[in-house]
Design a protein around this motif. Structure first.
Motif: not given
Lengths: 113, 319
Positions: B280-306
């Protein structure tokens, strides 16, 4: 309680089987459930008793055979027993395990008349 | 719940509309609820077995080689001592070997093909109630929407509140209310896809019913299950609810901005998750403060491209 959905799945399979075999009644339904599968047996029995009412399976009893859990341990390079998800390899203590058996949820046999 | 057969599906509604199908019981009573797309699976195998039995009172034993073929129709006594009561028709065993979830998995396969043909990347978001899934989703959509078309299927027992929150971001969303149901299943998603008609080469988020148990068993046709766990919950949740963490590809540890105020052991939580799912991959995020959101959204974009590229590949035809 997703066991209600599983019980519906079982009764649908049983109804289809009964129809295909011109069965008037179903006496028993044999399930194979792995120890690592997503199912609570008591909840499934309760749900089956509710869902079967008014169907060809109304009088059917539920027989459950349990299959043991097995996993491939990467450090050992061998197949080992696994009683629960999250448990370590009984030989080396590693959690690098790939489940190979014990997640089955199957209707095996139906006793019809 | 359907009061005749106990089926919970009768209360499923997609944005207020119930989808009825006639359901007929063996006693001839019929009522409407959701039992759609029946695919019969009707091969049967006779179940041969050896045993001793009694022909009309003239008892004799068969040797071990004596085998009755399928449809053998006379009363007999089994080895286990189980005898049929006089007057009851004889019974026989039909071997079927069918997965209890076969029907759901059939719908899931259909959904997966539907999504693959259109190059759509689908994520099934699962968590307990209150982990911050909907806020995570609205924040993700706000950041992705300018460059990526997004649609959302929302699952809750009641209310259309979450779909309304999503629509406020500008993304089309459809609410499925499961009534008493505790999870989304693949046929609900199939119907929602027909209504929603997600655009080609887009991202589809499916927000499952808040429940760390039941949704684990149901494939919806998604590319990945993503489990959201907030740091205000116990770090041992992966061990308490292992099925879900085993089914997920990615764990988003949410609300990490609150860590300074909590005694939460992040390393322990990750270790527990990897005990049940070493990959399992793990990412630490805070949706309200923005921490880690760039990494999570990069994960989504990568899979969308795939997903987009996979669609462009010519299909391999078996010779």
């Amino acid at each position: 309680m997703h066991e209600m959905s599983l019980a519906e799945g079982i009764v649908q399979i049983v109804e289809t089987t009964a129809r295909a075999n011109d069965a008037g009644t179903v006496r028993a339904v044999w399930l194979e459930l792995g120890v690592l599968s997503h199912v609570e047996h008591d909840a499934l029995r309760f749900s089956f008793d509710v869902v079967k009412r008014g169907t060809v399976a109304d009088g059917a009893r539920l027989e459950i055979r349990t299959t043991p859990g097995r996993a491939w341990c990467m450090p050992c390079g061998d197949s080992v027993d696994l009683a629960r998800l999250g448990d370590p390899c009984p030989r080396c203590g590693s959690h690098q395990l790939q489940v190979t058996q014990g997640e089955e949820m199957r209707v095996k046999e139906v006793e019809i008349a | 719940m359907c009061t005749t057969c106990g089926c919970g599906n009768g209360e499923t509604k997609i944005e207020g509309e119930a989808h009825g199908h006639e359901h007929r019981h063996a006693d001839g009573t019929a009522h409407s609820h959701d039992h759609d797309h029946d695919h019969d699976h009707d091969h049967d195998h006779g179940h041969d077995h050896t045993h001793d039995h009694d022909h009309d009172g003239r008892g004799h034993d068969h040797g071990p080689d004596h085998v009755h073929g399928p449809g053998c129709g006379h009363d007999h006594v089994h080895h286990d001592g189980h005898a049929h009561a006089p007057g009851l028709p004889p019974s026989r065993m039909v071997q079927i070997e069918q997965d209890i979830l076969a029907k759901n998995n059939q719908h899931a396969r259909f959904n997966r093909e539907f999504l693959a043909e259109r190059g759509i990347f689908a994520v099934n978001l699962v968590s307990s109630p209150g982990s911050g899934k909907t806020t995570l989703l609205t924040e993700s959509i706000k950041r992705l929407l300018p460059s990526l078309p997004i649609t959302v299927i929302e699952g809750d027992q009641q209310t259309t509140n979450d779909a309304e929150r999503i629509r406020a971001t500008g993304a089309p969303a459809l609410q499925i209310n499961t009534g008493k149901g505790c999870h989304l299943d693949a046929s609900m998603v199939e119907r929602a896809l027909e209504r929603l008609q997600p655009p080609e080469e887009s991202v589809l988020f499916i927000e499952n019913v808040g429940n760390l148990v039941c949704p684990a068993a149901f494939d919806l046709g998604e590319a990945h299950k993503v489990v959201v766990l907030s740091v205000t919950e116990g770090e041992d949740k992966p061990l308490k609810y292992p099925d879900m963490f085993k089914a997920a590809t990615l764990m988003l540890l949410n609300k990490v901005d609150l860590l300074p105020y909590l005694t939460y052991d992040v390393a322990k939580c990750i270790e527990y998750a990897r005990r049940v799912n070493p990959g399992i991959e793990v990412l630490q995020v805070s949706a309200t403060k923005g921490d880690g959101m760039d990494t999570w959204l990069a994960w989504v974009r990568l899979h969308a491209v795939t997903a987009r590229h996979a669609r462009a590949q010519p299909k391999v035809v078996a010779e």
